[in-house]
Design an enzyme around this catalytic site. Structure first.
Site: not given
Length: 595
Positions: A388-389, A392
């Site tokens: 997920h990170e 980003h």
């Protein structure tokens, strides 16, 4: 999983390298002094912008200041988050906050000045200096705020309140990260262990129900003990949002928050309405969970334990990183190369240590690179947090490479799409490559729970925010009893009647940091729905979608979020993406019921 007692114990390769921002404090201090000087310089433009050249000089100086200020802020924040007990790092952070207030005061004249101009005057300024072409789109976008900006003296006064208005968030952060202690509980091997958030995330999934119950009770105890303080803090945050919306002549706090992204109120309301109209499959899943766990009573501490017994997926960090590279391969070689650079050049801070900020985030720094904070626990959830990170992080990297500073920072609205596409690709990779039937059922269960957490729970949070702000706007009281009542009613509505409520359930609001960023969490849900749409097409090898998605990641804030998404084929002004995501959830629940 090894528990680290200090940051020094963590391997160097698993700690981020902040030298890429500043090699030493002397360099930080040098930029600090420079920014102070630039702030003074900017204040001298007050009353002196009367032609295109002066306007360009102001905007160019402000951008130079912003570049350095972002570096100062990033360094102090990252240093502080390594250990929130570090008073020297806290002091740096506080100095940057104070500097931000000075800058805000020095530049507070500009928006009132800009919005007092006639359209023809601004056009003439832009024609007078070719350098203003760079700022033109941003200038016209600022005109949208014309009815929401006050006069020069009022704006100067409001700028002085910056630190005070951010106080509720700062106070909750200190309570949540530095002060709260959960005490000791029984660990997985029957021994007493210090309960941390990372440990709680593991114990709440333990097959032993007594361990889950003990961890759950211990986790909520300090929040309940501090309920009045936290309620006062959240109340202050909500009321400040509502009052500021009124001061700035917005119809509501919700519309104030949606304004910058140019998102109509209907997108927010339709998300809640569509979800509630299609909530039956969620209730069905909760009933299936109770049945498959073989429980007479389903309680809140039974909602995270894997339904498929006997499956423990341990994924050491290095293995998790390699698995991520394989799972995200459909996104292409450039994408994978960026991820490999993250690891090789130490952009990630991996391990949980005493005092370290909880949770996970990505911080993109224009002119440097992204930094990613993790609290990795060597389990399946940690794999998905990493994925997920890093979504980003790649978004920050590509926007930084392809956009000038003015449009490199993307909206949070689109940020959640980039991170969640990765999660969807990852779960499909794991499901497609797993041979063991029980592990596959476990992963399917995980996919459903991911939907529950990233979509349904966030919509519930979004409705909680909407209701609390509406109460504030009516002048109604906000206190422990009000928050408890609202939260408990919503929890029942979204999760159904199968759950037997413990006292702790109604205090769920007290532990959510995102409530101090008004109307933020709905973007997880819209992002998830958008990601479902995109990931399904990427997995089919749709080259047009893959190309459009890469262009989307490179776009920063070069257009409004809804327009950027439309270019990928996702139109959130319609109910279609939400209904499509809900339809897929229904299919997953049906499949799992037969597994």
């Amino acid at each position: 999983m090894k528990q680290y007692q200090s940051r020094e114990e963590v391997p160097l390769q698993e700690k981020w390298n902040l030298d890429d921002i500043y090699p030493d404090l002397k360099s930080w201090e040098k930029d600090y002094i420079t920014v102070e000087g630039l702030a003074v310089k900017l204040s001298h433009f007050d009353g002196a912008i009367n032609n295109g050249g002066a306007l360009f000089s102001f905007l160019k100086t402000r951008e130079e200041l912003s570049y350095k200020l972002n570096h100062l802020h990033a360094y102090s924040m990252l240093k502080s988050d390594e250990d929130t007990r570090n008073t020297e790092a806290q002091a740096l952070k506080e100095r940057v906050q104070s500097l931000g207030v000075k800058i805000s005061s020095a530049t507070s004249f500009f928006m009132p000045f800009l919005l007092s101009q006639e359209e023809g005057t601004l056009k003439r300024f832009i024609e007078e200096d070719s350098g203003l072409k760079y700022f033109e789109e941003d200038l016209w976008d600022s005109f949208r705020y014309k009815e929401h900006v006050l006069g020069k003296s009022e704006e100067a006064l409001l700028s002085q309140l910056g630190e005070s208005l951010s106080a509720p968030s700062e106070i909750f952060g200190m309570i949540n990260n530095a002060d709260i202690r959960f005490g000791e509980v029984t660990g997985e091997e029957g021994k007493k262990v210090e309960l941390t958030r990372g440990m709680y995330a593991k114990l709440i999934e333990d097959d032993n129900r007594d361990i889950r119950r003990e961890a759950y009770k211990a986790y909520y105890q300090p929040y309940i003990q501090n309920k009045n303080t936290i309620a006062a803090t959240l109340s202050a945050a909500v009321k400040s949002n509502a009052r500021m919306a009124k001061i700035r002549s917005y119809p509501s706090a919700l519309e104030k928050s949606l304004f910058s992204d140019n998102v109509p109120r209907q997108v927010y309301e339709n998300l809640i309405e569509s979800t509630k109209e299609n909530i039956a499959p969620m209730h069905r899943y909760i009933a299936i969970r109770k049945e498959k766990l073989g429980l007479d009573e389903l309680r809140a501490y039974d909602l995270s334990v894997p339904i498929v017994k006997g499956v423990k997926i341990e994924i050491p960090y290095e293995e998790a990183f390699e698995t991520m590279l394989k799972g995200l391969a459909p996104l292409g070689k450039e994408y994978i190369g960026i991820l490999e650079e993250f690891r090789a050049k130490r952009y990630l801070d991996v391990r949980e240590t005493p005092g370290k900020r909880s949770g996970a985030y990505n911080l993109g720094i224009y002119g440097v690179h992204p930094y990613i904070l993790l609290n990795h626990r060597d389990d399946l959830d940690s794999l998905f947090t990493l994925v997920h990170e890093c979504g980003h992080g790649v978004h920050s990297t590509l926007s930084g490479r392809h956009q000038p500073q003015i449009s490199a920072r993307y909206s949070i609205f689109v940020a959640e799409v980039a991170s969640t596409v990765n999660e969807i690709l990852m779960i499909h990779y794991l499901l497609n490559n797993e041979k063991d039937t029980e592990v596959k059922r476990h992963l399917l269960n995980h996919f459903i729970d991911q939907y529950k957490g990233t979509f349904f729970t966030q919509v519930m949070f979004a409705e909680f925010e909407l209701k609390t702000h509406e109460l504030a706007e009516k002048g109604e009281p906000l206190n422990v009893e009000v928050f408890n009542s609202l939260y408990e009613d919503l929890f029942r509505e979204y999760n159904g009647s199968e759950i037997v409520f413990d006292e702790e359930v109604k205090y769920g609001w007290s532990r959510i940091p995102h409530f101090y960023r008004p109307f933020y969490v709905y973007k997880y849900a819209t992002g998830y729905a958008s990601a479902i749409h995109l990931a399904n097409r990427i997995l089919k090898g749709d080259k047009e979608t893959i190309a459009a998605y890469h262009e989307f990641l490179q776009s920063g804030s070069s257009d409004y979020p809804l327009e950027l998404l439309k270019k990928t084929g996702v139109d959130l002004t319609t109910a279609e993406p939400i209904n499509s995501a809900l339809a897929q959830f229904t299919e997953l629940v049906e499949e799992f019921s037969k597994a």
